[in-house]
Write a protein that holds these residues in place. Structure first.
Motif, PDB file in Angstrom:
ATOM      1  N   ARG A  28       0.831  -1.209  -0.088  1.00 31.47           N
ATOM      2  CA  ARG A  28      -0.091  -0.171   0.221  1.00 31.47           C
ATOM      3  C   ARG A  28       0.963   1.092  -0.198  1.00 31.47           C
ATOM      4  NH1 ARG A  28      -4.817  -1.843  -0.453  1.00 31.47           N
ATOM      5  NH2 ARG A  28      -4.858  -2.653   1.704  1.00 31.47           N
ATOM      6  N   TYR A  81      -6.093   3.259   5.208  1.00 28.00           N
ATOM      7  CA  TYR A  81      -6.929   2.310   4.190  1.00 28.00           C
ATOM      8  C   TYR A  81      -7.774   1.408   5.084  1.00 28.00           C
ATOM      9  CZ  TYR A  81      -8.325  -0.556   0.301  1.00 28.00           C
ATOM     10  OH  TYR A  81      -9.005  -1.064  -0.777  1.00 28.00           O
ATOM     11  N   ILE A  85     -11.809   1.882   5.071  1.00 26.78           N
ATOM     12  CA  ILE A  85     -12.534   0.685   4.622  1.00 26.78           C
ATOM     13  C   ILE A  85     -13.647   0.289   5.403  1.00 26.78           C
ATOM     14  CG2 ILE A  85     -11.503  -1.363   5.342  1.00 26.78           C
ATOM     15  CD1 ILE A  85     -12.152  -0.837   1.776  1.00 26.78           C
ATOM     16  N   ASP A 164      -9.904   9.606   1.260  1.00 26.03           N
ATOM     17  CA  ASP A 164     -10.618   8.562   0.887  1.00 26.03           C
ATOM     18  C   ASP A 164      -9.862   7.345   0.377  1.00 26.03           C
ATOM     19  OD1 ASP A 164     -10.815   9.201  -1.689  1.00 26.03           O
ATOM     20  OD2 ASP A 164     -12.167  10.412  -1.749  1.00 26.03           O
ATOM     21  N   LEU A 165     -10.539   6.475  -0.087  1.00 29.61           N
ATOM     22  CA  LEU A 165      -9.874   5.138  -0.653  1.00 29.61           C
ATOM     23  C   LEU A 165      -8.980   5.507  -1.821  1.00 29.61           C
ATOM     24  CD1 LEU A 165     -12.498   2.414  -0.257  1.00 29.61           C
ATOM     25  CD2 LEU A 165     -10.569   3.035   1.490  1.00 29.61           C
ATOM     26  N   ASP A 237     -13.076  -2.103  -2.431  1.00 30.76           N
ATOM     27  CA  ASP A 237     -12.432  -1.134  -3.071  1.00 30.76           C
ATOM     28  C   ASP A 237     -12.300  -1.905  -4.571  1.00 30.76           C
ATOM     29  OD1 ASP A 237     -10.371   0.414  -4.533  1.00 30.76           O
ATOM     30  OD2 ASP A 237      -8.809   0.058  -2.904  1.00 30.76           O
TER      31      ASP A 237
END
Length: 448
Positions: A28, A81, A85, A164-165, A237
């Motif tokens: 990530r 994340y 989520i 945000d994601l 996602d």
């Protein structure tokens, strides 16, 4: 082939599941400017901590500094994340410097012996970006990995920067072709650790093939509706599309199924309600009794007509027959009791030996294949078929998402997908395929 096991590396995620804390994702990273600002601010904060505490007196070499920054980025991006989520449950890691310092083909760059020190710095109360729950080991109670969660400073930064994601991305895994050792039959929880291997023309071809699939899926028009409520309550996602291919028993002709992608851990209902491909609702095309049909092909025989799991005397117990027969194909010696959680699928007075005999009577042409572990070989054939399907559909412009022995395609592509599936199965397995199509609430319809 070097079969030295790489302990600890199964903490690098192979699959998504419903476990409370998930594995730390070392790939990530902060992708957009706002997220990059978060990481930049964190690095400045850590530099101040080092200056105040005298933690780091010598300047890092350029390569080490880059690895340090990538590690901070990966930790904070994955925890942000996790928070976004809507899990907030945290991620688990290993702190074993012995494991983290071992060099092998699976280890991500951030998987180094400096990882625990970086986590400790981020968890320092003067920084407050990470909350850390240290793991433990016990001869009596086993072990528990350390768990990381977003700290108050990280939670506040997420809100302040309005993250945000989409602010975070995921780099391709360093290795997508995974080889695992045999599992320990005495250990129910043993999933088989990753083992090292030397590249050959075959492994390079497998990797190139999967890279092509991943590149194709990464640019495809695939979406998941944010209005669909998942059973876990987590957001989905739909950019998570990278697949791994995992081989078993220390061999590259055993197993080989594809794992990964946001769609695999979803329930069928969630897939049908939420996924669109090229703006269309999806359908699922599924091979019927694929493993058993493949075993017939491996034996050079043709399967009988009709339902292969319909056994005289056991017609109401089809699900139990299917599971027992699967165990008979994967086992390497005759089973003496019902496989786990299958006894309840039969009448109380049934004995496993009678069920085995009934299955053998139904399938005399492959009875010599039972209890030889041929299921792993059949699974390799199945995975080869699925990759052929993905290649052939890509060439005719149909996007497909694989789920072991099934695919998800746009509703308008049923006929093309069915033709490709039947051709691939016959070409590789040597027997005719049974294919069904499921349209969500419409139900399951046989298509030949």
């Amino acid at each position: 082939m070097d079969t030295l096991e790489i302990p600890g590396l199964d903490l690098v995620q192979d699959r998504d599941d419903d476990e409370r804390e998930r594995r730390f994702n070392p790939y990530r990273y902060a992708q957009e400017p706002a997220a990059k600002q978060l990481i930049g601010n964190a690095l400045e904060c850590l530099a101040q901590l080092e200056a105040q505490s005298g933690i780091k007196r010598n300047k890092r070499r350029p390569h080490d500094q880059q690895t340090y920054e990538l590690t901070v980025d990966a930790i904070l991006s994955d925890l942000a994340y996790d928070r976004l989520i809507e899990r907030g449950c945290g991620v688990f890691i290993t702190r074993s410097k012995q494991l983290l310092s071992r060099s092998n083909r699976y280890r991500p760059r951030v998987w180094t012996k400096m990882l625990p020190d970086i986590v400790d710095a981020l968890a320092d109360q003067r920084v407050g970006l990470v909350v850390q729950e240290l793991g433990w080991q016990s001869k009596d109670r086993g072990s528990k990995a350390s768990v990381l969660r977003a700290g108050r400073a990280l939670i506040d930064a997420i809100k302040l920067l309005d993250l945000d994601l989409t602010d975070f991305g995921e780099r391709p895994a360093d290795e997508t072709i995974i080889l695992k050792r045999p599992t320990d039959p005495e250990d129910y929880w043993d999933e088989g650790g990753r083992i090292h291997y030397e590249d050959t023309d075959i492994t390079r071809a497998f990797r190139d093939e999967l890279r092509a699939v991943n590149a194709w899926l990464s640019s495809a028009d695939i979406s998941f509706s944010s209005s669909v409520q998942t059973r876990t309550g987590n957001l989905v996602d739909d950019r998570d599309r990278q697949l791994l291919r995992i081989f078993n028993l220390g061999r590259f002709d055993r197993g080989g199924r594809l794992f990964g992608g946001f769609w695999q851990p979803l329930s069928k209902q969630e897939r049908f309600e939420g996924i669109k491909i090229d703006g269309e609702r999806i359908v699922e095309l599924d091979y019927g009794q694929a493993g058993t049909r493949i075993v017939y092909g491996l034996a050079g025989r043709q399967p009988p007509e009709g339902d292969l799991y319909s056994i005289p005397g056991y017609l109401p117990h089809r699900d139990g027959i299917k599971r027992v027969m699967s165990a008979m194909l994967f086992a390497t010696k005759e089973i003496e009791r019902f496989p786990r959680n299958t006894k309840k699928l039969f009448r109380k007075e049934e004995f496993i030996r009678d069920v085995i005999q009934a299955i053998s009577n139904k399938h005399p042409d492959i009875s010599n294949c039972f209890f030889r572990g041929i299921g792993h070989e059949a699974q390799f054939v199945e995975s080869t078929i699925l990759l052929r399907i993905l290649k052939d559909l890509r060439e005719v412009g149909v996007t497909a998402l694989p789920i072991h022995d099934a695919i998800l395609v746009p509703a308008s592509s049923i006929d093309k997908a069915r033709e490709v599936m039947k051709d691939a199965f016959l070409s590789i397995a040597g027997v005719e395929a049974s294919v069904s199509v499921e349209r969500g609430s419409v139900g399951c319809l046989p298509v030949g």
